[in-house]
Enzyme design. Structure first.
Site, PDB file in Angstrom:
ATOM      1  N   SER A   1       0.866  -1.177   0.000  1.00 26.13           N
ATOM      2  CA  SER A   1       0.000   0.000   0.000  1.00 26.13           C
ATOM      3  C   SER A   1       0.897   1.217   0.000  1.00 26.13           C
ATOM      4  O   SER A   1       1.954   1.217   0.637  1.00 26.13           O
ATOM      5  CB  SER A   1      -0.901   0.050   1.243  1.00 26.13           C
ATOM      6  OG  SER A   1      -1.917  -0.919   1.160  1.00 26.13           O
TER       7      SER A   1
ATOM      8  N   CYS B   1      -5.505  17.831  -9.365  1.00 22.91           N
ATOM      9  CA  CYS B   1      -6.133  19.141  -9.497  1.00 22.91           C
ATOM     10  C   CYS B   1      -5.345  19.964 -10.502  1.00 22.91           C
ATOM     11  O   CYS B   1      -4.163  19.728 -10.717  1.00 22.91           O
ATOM     12  CB  CYS B   1      -6.159  19.867  -8.154  1.00 22.91           C
ATOM     13  SG  CYS B   1      -7.097  18.997  -6.904  1.00 22.91           S
TER      14      CYS B   1
ATOM     15  N   GLU C   1      -0.638  18.649  -6.449  1.00 14.37           N
ATOM     16  CA  GLU C   1      -1.964  18.722  -7.048  1.00 14.37           C
ATOM     17  C   GLU C   1      -2.921  17.664  -6.511  1.00 14.37           C
ATOM     18  O   GLU C   1      -3.967  17.444  -7.083  1.00 14.37           O
ATOM     19  CB  GLU C   1      -1.836  18.590  -8.570  1.00 14.37           C
ATOM     20  CG  GLU C   1      -0.908  19.603  -9.215  1.00 14.37           C
ATOM     21  CD  GLU C   1       0.584  19.228  -9.180  1.00 14.37           C
ATOM     22  OE1 GLU C   1       1.392  20.052  -9.636  1.00 14.37           O
ATOM     23  OE2 GLU C   1       0.931  18.130  -8.691  1.00 14.37           O
ATOM     24  N   SER C   2      -2.616  16.970  -5.433  1.00 14.64           N
ATOM     25  CA  SER C   2      -3.475  16.019  -4.714  1.00 14.64           C
ATOM     26  C   SER C   2      -2.731  14.726  -4.373  1.00 14.64           C
ATOM     27  O   SER C   2      -1.782  14.767  -3.624  1.00 14.64           O
ATOM     28  CB  SER C   2      -4.787  15.752  -5.425  1.00 14.64           C
ATOM     29  OG  SER C   2      -5.760  15.477  -4.452  1.00 14.64           O
TER      30      SER C   2
ATOM     31  N   HIS D   1      -3.145   0.066  -3.634  1.00 14.43           N
ATOM     32  CA  HIS D   1      -3.237  -1.062  -2.696  1.00 14.43           C
ATOM     33  C   HIS D   1      -3.212  -2.315  -3.565  1.00 14.43           C
ATOM     34  O   HIS D   1      -4.020  -2.434  -4.487  1.00 14.43           O
ATOM     35  CB  HIS D   1      -4.521  -0.995  -1.866  1.00 14.43           C
ATOM     36  CG  HIS D   1      -4.668   0.304  -1.149  1.00 14.43           C
ATOM     37  ND1 HIS D   1      -3.993   0.594   0.015  1.00 14.43           N
ATOM     38  CD2 HIS D   1      -5.368   1.413  -1.470  1.00 14.43           C
ATOM     39  CE1 HIS D   1      -4.290   1.815   0.401  1.00 14.43           C
ATOM     40  NE2 HIS D   1      -5.120   2.337  -0.486  1.00 14.43           N
TER      41      HIS D   1
END
Length: 138
Positions: free
Chosen positions: A57, A85, A64-65, A70
């Protein structure tokens, strides 16, 4: 008229991937970081964890985010979120790169617009005149 929004969030299901790749902690991190770079994102930090007996994970935090993954090597499956974003970053470029690197022979995707500007303005308790589409540089 098309809604304006702050970000694009692609939810990805990768099926029948290479099981050895899905369990390779270092390789998964390398692929996720490269996917962010190819999408023209700015990497802030990455954190990955290898589970025992298998699975990885991790998250690549971008200006930008984020991009997260996983893996379930025992099923040849990976769940990936590509949340970006701004107009310069292309999450679909990251998707294509990861599909190839994980050797997925089947995928399912759902793209969700995040931060619909008209709703932000409507529901905000503050008056909002301008909405930025890209965060200020860190």
């Amino acid at each position: 008229m098309k809604d304006k929004y702050l970000g694009r969030h692609i939810l990805v299901e990768f099926y029948n991937c290479d099981k050895d790749i899905l369990n390779d902690y270092a390789l998964i991190e390398e692929h996720m970081k490269k996917a962010a770079e190819l999408a023209k994102a700015t990497i802030v930090e990455s954190v990955f964890h290898l589970f025992n007996p298998w699975g990885v994970s991790g998250a690549v935090v971008i200006q930008e985010s984020h991009l997260t993954i996983h893996t379930w090597p025992e099923y040849g499956y990976a769940a990936v979120d590509l949340f970006t974003c701004g107009e310069e970053v292309d999450p679909w470029t990251a998707f294509t790169y990861l599909k190839n690197k994980l050797k997925a022979d089947r995928t399912e995707t759902l793209e969700v617009p995040r931060g619909i500007v008209d709703k932000i303005k409507k529901f905000s308790t503050e008056e909002i005149k301008e909405v930025k589409y890209k965060p200020d540089a860190v």
